[in-house]
Design a protein around this motif. Sequence first.
Motif, mmCIF file in Angstrom:
data_model
loop_
_atom_site.group_PDB
_atom_site.id
_atom_site.type_symbol
_atom_site.label_atom_id
_atom_site.label_comp_id
_atom_site.label_asym_id
_atom_site.label_seq_id
_atom_site.Cartn_x
_atom_site.Cartn_y
_atom_site.Cartn_z
ATOM 1 N N TYR A 64 0.712 -1.168 0.042
ATOM 2 C CA TYR A 64 -0.068 0.029 -0.002
ATOM 3 C C TYR A 64 0.789 1.145 -0.125
ATOM 4 C CZ TYR A 64 0.999 -0.138 5.007
ATOM 5 O OH TYR A 64 1.599 -0.264 6.148
ATOM 6 N N LYS A 65 0.107 2.271 -0.639
ATOM 7 C CA LYS A 65 0.968 3.552 -0.754
ATOM 8 C C LYS A 65 1.123 4.096 0.462
ATOM 9 C CE LYS A 65 0.728 5.392 -5.185
ATOM 10 N NZ LYS A 65 -0.018 6.410 -6.030
ATOM 11 N N TRP A 66 2.406 4.884 1.154
ATOM 12 C CA TRP A 66 2.519 5.609 2.225
ATOM 13 C C TRP A 66 3.375 6.830 1.846
ATOM 14 C CZ3 TRP A 66 0.010 4.694 6.415
ATOM 15 C CH2 TRP A 66 0.591 5.071 7.514
ATOM 16 N N LYS A 67 3.512 7.572 2.732
ATOM 17 C CA LYS A 67 4.642 8.884 2.622
ATOM 18 C C LYS A 67 5.586 8.615 3.661
ATOM 19 C CE LYS A 67 1.450 11.680 -0.074
ATOM 20 N NZ LYS A 67 0.904 12.999 -0.218
ATOM 21 N N LYS A 68 6.693 8.782 3.474
ATOM 22 C CA LYS A 68 7.690 9.118 4.391
ATOM 23 C C LYS A 68 8.772 10.290 4.345
ATOM 24 C CE LYS A 68 11.188 6.362 2.007
ATOM 25 N NZ LYS A 68 12.487 5.466 1.949
ATOM 26 N N THR A 105 13.832 18.731 4.369
ATOM 27 C CA THR A 105 13.252 17.651 4.870
ATOM 28 C C THR A 105 11.785 17.594 3.793
ATOM 29 O OG1 THR A 105 14.153 17.383 6.760
ATOM 30 C CG2 THR A 105 12.231 15.815 6.324
ATOM 31 N N VAL A 106 11.494 16.576 3.074
ATOM 32 C CA VAL A 106 10.240 16.401 2.384
ATOM 33 C C VAL A 106 9.686 15.167 2.463
ATOM 34 C CG1 VAL A 106 11.095 18.086 0.481
ATOM 35 C CG2 VAL A 106 11.578 15.651 0.213
ATOM 36 N N GLU A 107 8.291 15.329 2.058
ATOM 37 C CA GLU A 107 7.540 13.715 2.020
ATOM 38 C C GLU A 107 7.573 13.253 0.787
ATOM 39 O OE1 GLU A 107 3.734 14.192 3.477
ATOM 40 O OE2 GLU A 107 4.307 14.130 5.736
ATOM 41 N N VAL A 108 8.048 11.864 0.845
ATOM 42 C CA VAL A 108 8.173 11.220 -0.948
ATOM 43 C C VAL A 108 7.108 9.997 -0.470
ATOM 44 C CG1 VAL A 108 10.412 11.945 -1.129
ATOM 45 C CG2 VAL A 108 10.190 9.926 0.117
ATOM 46 N N PRO A 109 6.703 9.486 -1.629
ATOM 47 C CA PRO A 109 5.871 8.502 -1.842
ATOM 48 C C PRO A 109 6.453 7.028 -1.612
ATOM 49 C CG PRO A 109 5.906 9.347 -3.920
ATOM 50 C CD PRO A 109 6.623 10.053 -3.058
ATOM 51 N N CYS A 110 6.209 6.156 -1.093
ATOM 52 C CA CYS A 110 6.958 4.856 -0.951
ATOM 53 C C CYS A 110 5.874 3.795 -0.943
ATOM 54 C CB CYS A 110 7.951 4.756 0.098
ATOM 55 S SG CYS A 110 7.138 4.737 1.871
ATOM 56 N N TRP A 111 6.208 2.613 -0.815
ATOM 57 C CA TRP A 111 5.224 1.456 -0.614
ATOM 58 C C TRP A 111 5.558 0.615 0.554
ATOM 59 C CZ3 TRP A 111 1.189 0.080 -3.690
ATOM 60 C CH2 TRP A 111 1.109 0.669 -5.074
#
Length: 118
Positions: A64-68, A105-111
């Motif tokens: 599932y998609k998440w942001k880190k 610091t940025v939010e990037v999409p991850c799985w």
Amino acid sequence: MSDAQFVWCQEYISKREAEARFPDKIANVTPMAGTPQAYGRFYFLPENYNMARNDLLVLSYVWYKWKKKKKRLYSKSRNQFFDFAGGDSNLEAILYNIPDMEEVTVEVPCWKLAYCFE
């Protein structure tokens, strides 16, 4: 998969294989009954080919998609972000020697992966 929110896959494994793959969950796997009949009306599923074999468990994987949060370097003059994978000492050297760069610091999409037995 860029437009997907999640990806769901299922695998049928024996209890013995489940206990070997997930030794930390042995207390949960051991009492589970094999041959789940939740999807009994779908005759093409492996659990319905050999009804005498009753040790199959359904293992579901859900990505599932998440942001880190991630550290990146930003150049004001170029209006561009740069990925940085070095240590903090290297980061300080870059920021000292290239005055145009700054750390952000940025939010990037991850799985992320979740799994469960049925």
